[in-house]
Design a protein around this motif. Structure first.
Motif, PDB file in Angstrom:
ATOM      1  N   ALA A 217       0.838  -1.199   0.000  1.00 41.43           N
ATOM      2  CA  ALA A 217       0.000   0.000   0.000  1.00 41.43           C
ATOM      3  C   ALA A 217       0.873   1.248   0.000  1.00 41.43           C
ATOM      4  N   GLY A 218       0.495   2.244  -0.802  1.00 42.15           N
ATOM      5  CA  GLY A 218       1.198   3.505  -0.840  1.00 42.15           C
ATOM      6  C   GLY A 218       0.598   4.505   0.132  1.00 42.15           C
ATOM      7  N   PRO A 219       1.113   5.745   0.164  1.00 42.69           N
ATOM      8  CA  PRO A 219       0.593   6.755   1.095  1.00 42.69           C
ATOM      9  C   PRO A 219      -0.885   7.074   0.875  1.00 42.69           C
ATOM     10  N   VAL A 220      -1.324   7.124  -0.394  1.00 42.59           N
ATOM     11  CA  VAL A 220      -2.725   7.462  -0.660  1.00 42.59           C
ATOM     12  C   VAL A 220      -3.647   6.367  -0.148  1.00 42.59           C
ATOM     13  N   ARG A 221      -3.296   5.128  -0.421  1.00 45.50           N
ATOM     14  CA  ARG A 221      -4.123   4.020   0.047  1.00 45.50           C
ATOM     15  C   ARG A 221      -4.103   3.911   1.568  1.00 45.50           C
ATOM     16  N   SER A 222      -2.961   4.139   2.178  1.00 51.14           N
ATOM     17  CA  SER A 222      -2.882   4.105   3.640  1.00 51.14           C
ATOM     18  C   SER A 222      -3.740   5.208   4.252  1.00 51.14           C
ATOM     19  N   PHE A 223      -3.736   6.376   3.621  1.00 54.82           N
ATOM     20  CA  PHE A 223      -4.543   7.488   4.125  1.00 54.82           C
ATOM     21  C   PHE A 223      -6.036   7.190   4.011  1.00 54.82           C
ATOM     22  N   LEU A 224      -6.466   6.678   2.859  1.00 54.07           N
ATOM     23  CA  LEU A 224      -7.889   6.470   2.616  1.00 54.07           C
ATOM     24  C   LEU A 224      -8.447   5.243   3.324  1.00 54.07           C
ATOM     25  N   GLN A 225      -7.659   4.191   3.468  1.00 53.38           N
ATOM     26  CA  GLN A 225      -8.186   2.929   3.987  1.00 53.38           C
ATOM     27  C   GLN A 225      -7.776   2.626   5.427  1.00 53.38           C
ATOM     28  N   ILE A 226      -6.776   3.331   5.966  1.00 63.11           N
ATOM     29  CA  ILE A 226      -6.325   3.032   7.322  1.00 63.11           C
ATOM     30  C   ILE A 226      -6.488   4.235   8.245  1.00 63.11           C
ATOM     31  N   VAL A 227      -5.836   5.338   7.899  1.00 64.43           N
ATOM     32  CA  VAL A 227      -5.805   6.491   8.800  1.00 64.43           C
ATOM     33  C   VAL A 227      -7.159   7.183   8.876  1.00 64.43           C
ATOM     34  N   LEU A 228      -7.765   7.464   7.732  1.00 59.91           N
ATOM     35  CA  LEU A 228      -9.023   8.211   7.725  1.00 59.91           C
ATOM     36  C   LEU A 228     -10.169   7.457   8.400  1.00 59.91           C
ATOM     37  N   PRO A 229     -10.370   6.145   8.165  1.00 61.21           N
ATOM     38  CA  PRO A 229     -11.448   5.447   8.890  1.00 61.21           C
ATOM     39  C   PRO A 229     -11.260   5.426  10.402  1.00 61.21           C
ATOM     40  N   LEU A 230     -10.028   5.521  10.882  1.00 61.20           N
ATOM     41  CA  LEU A 230      -9.776   5.541  12.328  1.00 61.20           C
ATOM     42  C   LEU A 230      -9.956   6.926  12.935  1.00 61.20           C
ATOM     43  N   SER A 231     -10.254   7.917  12.110  1.00 64.12           N
ATOM     44  CA  SER A 231     -10.315   9.312  12.578  1.00 64.12           C
ATOM     45  C   SER A 231     -11.713   9.895  12.465  1.00 64.12           C
ATOM     46  N   LYS A 232     -12.729   9.060  12.547  1.00 64.50           N
ATOM     47  CA  LYS A 232     -14.099   9.545  12.377  1.00 64.50           C
ATOM     48  C   LYS A 232     -14.470  10.575  13.444  1.00 64.50           C
ATOM     49  N   SER A 233     -14.032  10.362  14.686  1.00 63.46           N
ATOM     50  CA  SER A 233     -14.381  11.290  15.760  1.00 63.46           C
ATOM     51  C   SER A 233     -13.763  12.662  15.533  1.00 63.46           C
TER      52      SER A 233
END
Length: 318
Positions: A217-233
Motif C-alpha cells: 500500500a502507498g501513502p494514498v491508500r494508507s490514508f484512505l483505507q487506514i488512517v481516515l477510517p480511524l479518525s471519524k471522531s
C-alpha cells in the motif's frame, strides 16, 4: 527464619500478611476496590458531595440556558412589549404567528437555503483540505516539514478582520464578488483544521501503516483505507466546528455580497429586520430561534463523536 515459617505456602504467607495489616488500611483498600468495581455503597459524605454537585450543574445549566428561554418567549410577544418595564417573561398574548410572519417579511427561505449551501459546501472543502494537509504534516516525512508547519500555524495569530481587505481585493481579481465561491473558499484553508487533524493522526500507531506498506500500500491508500477510517471522531469535531463557523459568519458575507436577496445568508437575513422605520424585535427573535434549530440538531446528533474526538485530538504526538 524458623523451620515452620519456611514450610508455609504462598497462601499462608498472604493470610499472614493480611492479618498483620492494620484494620483501618485494610478497610480503606477494600473500599477502594469496591469503588473501582462500582459495588461499594456511597458514604454519607460522598452522597452529600454528589447532591451538591448535581445542584451546581443544574444551576449552571439554568444560567446558561436562560437567555435562550427569554429569547423564545420574546419571540411570542407583541413587538411593543419586548422592552416593556417591568420586564415580563410572557407577554399579554402568545403570538405563534410571529414564526410564520418571518417568512413573509423577506426572502427568509432564500437566506436559509444559502446558509445551508455555503455551510455544507464549505465544510466539505475544509474536511478534504484539512485531512490531507494534516496527513502530510503528521504522517509523512519530508524536508522542512516542521518549519512549514510552524509557519502555517502562525497564520492563526492574524485576526480575520485584518484579512478582510486583502481577501476582498483577491475576490475582485478573480471576479468572484457577490458569488458563492467568495463565501466558501477564502475560509476553506485555515490552519485550525489542519492542526486538529495532524494531532489526531499522530496518535494513530505508525505500525499500522508500516504493515500496510509491507503489503504494497502507498501513502494514498494508507490514508484512505487506514488512517481516515480511524479518525471519524476527529473529522466529526472538525465538521461541527466548521459548519458552525460558516453558519454564523456575518462580517465577510456582509462585505463580499452585493445582492443580499440572492446570495445573503442567515446572519444577514437577521439584520434585515432592522430598518429605517424601526426594528421588528419580535420577528428578529423568532428568526434567531429558527436559525438555531439546524445547529442544535447537528450538535445533538454528533454529541458522542464530539466528546470522543475532543478528548483524543490533543493526546497524540510523537
Amino acid at each position: 527464619m524458623s523451620t515452620s515459617s519456611m514450610t508455609m505456602g504462598p497462601g499462608a504467607l498472604a493470610e499472614l500478611d493480611t492479618a498483620s495489616t492494620p484494620p483501618a488500611p485494610r478497610r480503606r483498600a477494600k473500599r477502594e476496590k469496591e469503588r473501582i468495581s462500582g459495588s461499594a455503597p456511597m458514604t454519607r459524605g460522598e452522597r452529600v458531595r454528589l447532591v451538591f454537585g448535581h445542584i451546581f450543574v443544574y444551576i449552571a445549566a439554568l444560567i446558561f440556558i436562560s437567555p435562550l428561554i427569554y429569547a423564545f418567549f420574546s419571540a411570542l410577544k407583541p413587538n411593543q412589549e419586548i422592552f416593556a418595564m417591568p420586564p415580563t417573561l410572557v407577554g399579554s398574548e402568545i403570538r405563534w404567528s410571529n414564526f410564520a410572519d418571518v417568512f413573509t417579511y423577506g426572502p427568509f427561505l432564500t437566506y436559509i437555503g444559502n446558509s445551508f449551501f455555503v455551510s455544507i459546501a464549505g465544510t466539505l472543502v475544509v474536511l478534504a483540505v484539512s485531512t490531507m494537509a494534516g496527513y502530510a504534516f503528521g504522517r509523512l516525512r519530508w524536508k522542512g516539514r516542521d518549519a512549514v508547519f510552524v509557519l502555517f500555524l502562525a497564520t492563526l495569530m492574524v485576526p480575520a478582520e485584518v484579512l478582510v481587505i486583502p481577501m476582498f481585493t483577491v475576490m475582485q481579481w478573480f471576479g468572484w464578488v457577490d458569488t458563492y465561491q467568495a463565501l466558501i473558499f477564502p475560509f476553506a484553508f485555515t490552519a485550525f483544521g489542519t492542526f486538529l487533524m495532524r494531532q489526531f493522526f499522530r496518535g494513530i500507531p505508525f505500525e499500522l501503516e508500516e504493515a500496510a506498506r509491507v503489503d504494497g500500500a502507498g501513502p494514498v491508500r494508507s490514508f484512505l483505507q487506514i488512517v481516515l477510517p480511524l479518525s471519524k471522531s476527529a473529522v466529526a469535531v472538525l465538521a461541527v466546528f466548521t459548519f458552525l463557523s460558516f453558519w454564523n459568519s456575518y462580517l465577510w458575507p456582509l462585505i463580499v455580497t452585493v445582492d443580499y436577496a440572492a446570495h445573503g445568508t442567515l446572519p444577514i437575513g437577521l439584520a434585515t429586520f432592522s430598518g429605517i422605520t424601526g426594528t421588528r424585535w419580535d420577528l428578529q427573535m423568532a428568526a434567531a430561534i429558527i436559525s438555531m434549530i439546524p445547529t442544535t440538531i447537528l450538535v445533538i446528533a454528533l454529541q458522542k463523536h464530539l466528546v470522543k474526538g475532543i478528548s483524543m485530538a490533543g493526546l497524540g504526538g510523537r
